[in-house]
Design a protein around this motif. Structure first.
Motif, PDB file in Angstrom:
ATOM      1  N   UNK A  15       5.593  10.566   4.341  1.00 58.59           N
ATOM      2  CA  UNK A  15       4.381  11.365   5.238  1.00 58.59           C
ATOM      3  C   UNK A  15       4.925  12.071   6.428  1.00 58.59           C
ATOM      4  N   UNK A  16       4.689  13.153   6.724  1.00 66.63           N
ATOM      5  CA  UNK A  16       5.196  13.871   7.934  1.00 66.63           C
ATOM      6  C   UNK A  16       4.148  14.556   8.914  1.00 66.63           C
ATOM      7  N   UNK A  17       4.430  14.838  10.084  1.00 71.01           N
ATOM      8  CA  UNK A  17       3.342  15.235  10.927  1.00 71.01           C
ATOM      9  C   UNK A  17       4.389  16.220  11.958  1.00 71.01           C
ATOM     10  N   UNK A  18       4.186  17.544  12.078  1.00 68.75           N
ATOM     11  CA  UNK A  18       4.923  18.464  13.076  1.00 68.75           C
ATOM     12  C   UNK A  18       6.514  18.164  12.833  1.00 68.75           C
ATOM     13  N   UNK A  19       7.024  17.882  11.414  1.00 66.20           N
ATOM     14  CA  UNK A  19       8.016  17.374  11.341  1.00 66.20           C
ATOM     15  C   UNK A  19       9.309  18.511  11.450  1.00 66.20           C
ATOM     16  N   UNK A  20       8.744  19.524  11.395  1.00 64.68           N
ATOM     17  CA  UNK A  20       9.861  20.612  11.946  1.00 64.68           C
ATOM     18  C   UNK A  20       9.820  21.278  13.276  1.00 64.68           C
ATOM     19  N   UNK A  64       5.687   5.459  24.492  1.00 64.99           N
ATOM     20  CA  UNK A  64       6.225   4.373  23.787  1.00 64.99           C
ATOM     21  C   UNK A  64       5.208   3.627  23.064  1.00 64.99           C
ATOM     22  N   UNK A  65       3.919   3.403  23.335  1.00 67.41           N
ATOM     23  CA  UNK A  65       2.906   2.887  22.677  1.00 67.41           C
ATOM     24  C   UNK A  65       2.507   3.626  21.329  1.00 67.41           C
ATOM     25  N   UNK A  66       2.428   4.958  21.614  1.00 65.69           N
ATOM     26  CA  UNK A  66       1.833   5.798  20.243  1.00 65.69           C
ATOM     27  C   UNK A  66       3.154   5.761  19.350  1.00 65.69           C
ATOM     28  N   UNK A  67       4.239   5.483  19.553  1.00 64.11           N
ATOM     29  CA  UNK A  67       5.233   5.370  18.686  1.00 64.11           C
ATOM     30  C   UNK A  67       5.221   4.003  17.787  1.00 64.11           C
ATOM     31  N   UNK A  68       4.897   3.047  18.863  1.00 65.67           N
ATOM     32  CA  UNK A  68       4.559   1.648  18.447  1.00 65.67           C
ATOM     33  C   UNK A  68       3.610   1.324  17.487  1.00 65.67           C
ATOM     34  N   UNK A  81       0.569  -1.303   0.124  1.00 67.00           N
ATOM     35  CA  UNK A  81      -0.021  -0.044  -0.047  1.00 67.00           C
ATOM     36  C   UNK A  81       0.951   1.160   0.127  1.00 67.00           C
ATOM     37  N   UNK A  82       0.365   2.271   0.412  1.00 64.32           N
ATOM     38  CA  UNK A  82       0.978   3.555   0.258  1.00 64.32           C
ATOM     39  C   UNK A  82       0.842   4.185   1.860  1.00 64.32           C
ATOM     40  N   UNK A  83       1.778   4.777   2.007  1.00 68.43           N
ATOM     41  CA  UNK A  83       1.617   5.767   3.474  1.00 68.43           C
ATOM     42  C   UNK A  83       0.538   6.626   3.420  1.00 68.43           C
ATOM     43  N   UNK A  84       0.196   7.522   2.164  1.00 66.31           N
ATOM     44  CA  UNK A  84      -0.922   8.224   2.437  1.00 66.31           C
ATOM     45  C   UNK A  84      -1.984   7.368   2.635  1.00 66.31           C
ATOM     46  N   UNK A  85      -2.113   6.268   2.515  1.00 63.09           N
ATOM     47  CA  UNK A  85      -3.617   5.618   2.902  1.00 63.09           C
ATOM     48  C   UNK A  85      -3.802   5.658   4.490  1.00 63.09           C
ATOM     49  N   UNK A  86      -2.829   5.624   5.217  1.00 58.17           N
ATOM     50  CA  UNK A  86      -3.128   5.205   6.495  1.00 58.17           C
ATOM     51  C   UNK A  86      -2.384   6.717   7.293  1.00 58.17           C
ATOM     52  N   UNK A  87      -2.184   7.797   6.443  1.00 59.04           N
ATOM     53  CA  UNK A  87      -1.793   8.827   7.215  1.00 59.04           C
ATOM     54  C   UNK A  87      -2.824   9.422   7.876  1.00 59.04           C
ATOM     55  N   UNK A  88      -4.338   9.642   7.603  1.00 58.88           N
ATOM     56  CA  UNK A  88      -5.282   9.991   8.616  1.00 58.88           C
ATOM     57  C   UNK A  88      -5.090   9.085   9.951  1.00 58.88           C
ATOM     58  N   UNK A  89      -4.948   7.918   9.970  1.00 59.28           N
ATOM     59  CA  UNK A  89      -4.805   7.239  11.123  1.00 59.28           C
ATOM     60  C   UNK A  89      -3.744   7.608  12.182  1.00 59.28           C
ATOM     61  N   UNK A  90      -2.375   7.633  11.422  1.00 61.59           N
ATOM     62  CA  UNK A  90      -1.463   8.303  12.182  1.00 61.59           C
ATOM     63  C   UNK A  90      -1.714   9.725  12.889  1.00 61.59           C
ATOM     64  N   UNK A  97      -3.768   9.445  15.963  1.00 59.65           N
ATOM     65  CA  UNK A  97      -3.000   8.893  17.153  1.00 59.65           C
ATOM     66  C   UNK A  97      -2.115  10.032  17.654  1.00 59.65           C
ATOM     67  N   UNK A  98      -1.791  10.885  16.684  1.00 61.28           N
ATOM     68  CA  UNK A  98      -1.101  11.923  17.258  1.00 61.28           C
ATOM     69  C   UNK A  98      -1.864  13.137  18.057  1.00 61.28           C
ATOM     70  N   UNK A  99      -3.144  13.270  17.446  1.00 59.61           N
ATOM     71  CA  UNK A  99      -3.963  14.163  18.059  1.00 59.61           C
ATOM     72  C   UNK A  99      -4.548  14.101  19.251  1.00 59.61           C
ATOM     73  N   UNK A 100      -4.735  12.523  19.614  1.00 65.30           N
ATOM     74  CA  UNK A 100      -5.396  12.159  20.963  1.00 65.30           C
ATOM     75  C   UNK A 100      -4.318  11.843  21.880  1.00 65.30           C
TER      76      UNK A 100
END
Length: 283
Positions: free
Chosen positions: A35-40, A267-271, A2-11, A14-17
């Protein structure tokens, strides 16, 4: 695959909660997707910053200023608490640079790290000058490992980076001839020796003992460096399967859960991020 973009909303969900902050970059270098989130966002690294000490050593080796076979002495004043085993050894032990590096990466040995900083790199200035020479403007190795209140209360003082910069650096190590072929292999060998596998590799079908038991590389390969402080978790590195590669950096901090147990929220959110990326691209 698959593509990372497909699961990006799920990622992102996780970050937002998460109770604190999350930053990540996952780069499928084989497919050219990222895919990036708050990468800077500048994030405390905990022991992840030690990869830049490792890189500095290889830089000095290639300049002829240091040899991996040089021997150094483990003195009492260089033995510090926290992760690692050198703190338990009798002072006076002689150890080669290459073995200090293994300890610094595989078990995140703090005493080995201080010896590398002081006696291999001649201080933090050398490491930070090397980081600057790489064009990494938001990365710094802040201090030797010292257990003071300030060190524990302000983890960014030990070291900080961004997920974008650390992934850029790791990509260059493996693909841009940053070091010669022999030293690049050594760099990767050290990261493949990682003993802390409870973050990105946690739920992956990775067998770290495949080489020992079967004399072969595992089907899923991991080369990484982790970091952990109260409220802070970090994991950066590479995942491969069948010639397909992901280079990643994932960080969490300001976590409400300050525990050091394996079920820590950070730990779990990164896992979970690692499992989503693996299942999407490499499974």
């Amino acid at each position: 695959m698959g593509k990372l973009q497909d699961i990006y909303p799920q990622m992102v969900a996780l970050a937002e909660k998460f109770s604190g902050r999350v930053s990540f970059t996952f780069w499928d270098t084989t497919a050219g997707e990222r895919v990036d989130y708050s990468e800077n966002q500048i994030m405390p690294t905990a022991s992840v910053i030690k990869i830049y000490a490792l890189g500095t050593v290889f830089h000095l080796v290639e300049q002829g200023k240091l040899s991996l076979d040089d021997e150094l002495e483990v003195t009492k004043d260089l033995q510090v608490g926290g992760s690692g085993v050198l703190k338990l050894f009798t002072p006076g032990l002689k150890i080669r640079v290459r073995d200090l590096l293994i300890l610094m990466i595989a078990v995140s040995d703090n005493s080995a790290t201080n010896i590398v900083i002081d006696h291999c790199c001649n201080g933090l200035d050398t490491i930070n000058q090397y980081i600057e020479s790489l064009g990494l403007k938001d990365t710094k190795f802040g201090t030797r490992v010292e257990f003071r209140d300030e060190f524990l209360l302000h983890p960014e003082g030990f070291g900080y980076t961004t997920s974008a910069e650390v992934v850029d650096y790791l990509y260059r190590v493996r693909h841009s001839h940053l070091y010669n072929e022999e030293n690049t292999k050594e760099f990767m060998r050290y990261l493949c020796s990682q003993q802390f596998l409870d973050q990105i590799p946690r739920w992956l079908p990775y067998d770290p003992y495949a080489r020992d038991l079967n004399g072969r590389d595992p089907d899923v390969q991991v080369a990484n460096k982790t970091g952990m402080m109260a409220g802070v978790r970090a994991d950066v590195g590479y995942l491969w399967r069948n010639g397909h590669e992901i280079v990643y950096g994932a960080f969490s901090d300001r976590c409400a859960d300050k525990s050091f147990f394996s079920e820590n929220e950070g730990t779990l959110v990164i896992a979970q991020l690692g499992k989503l990326a693996y299942d999407s691209v490499l499974a």
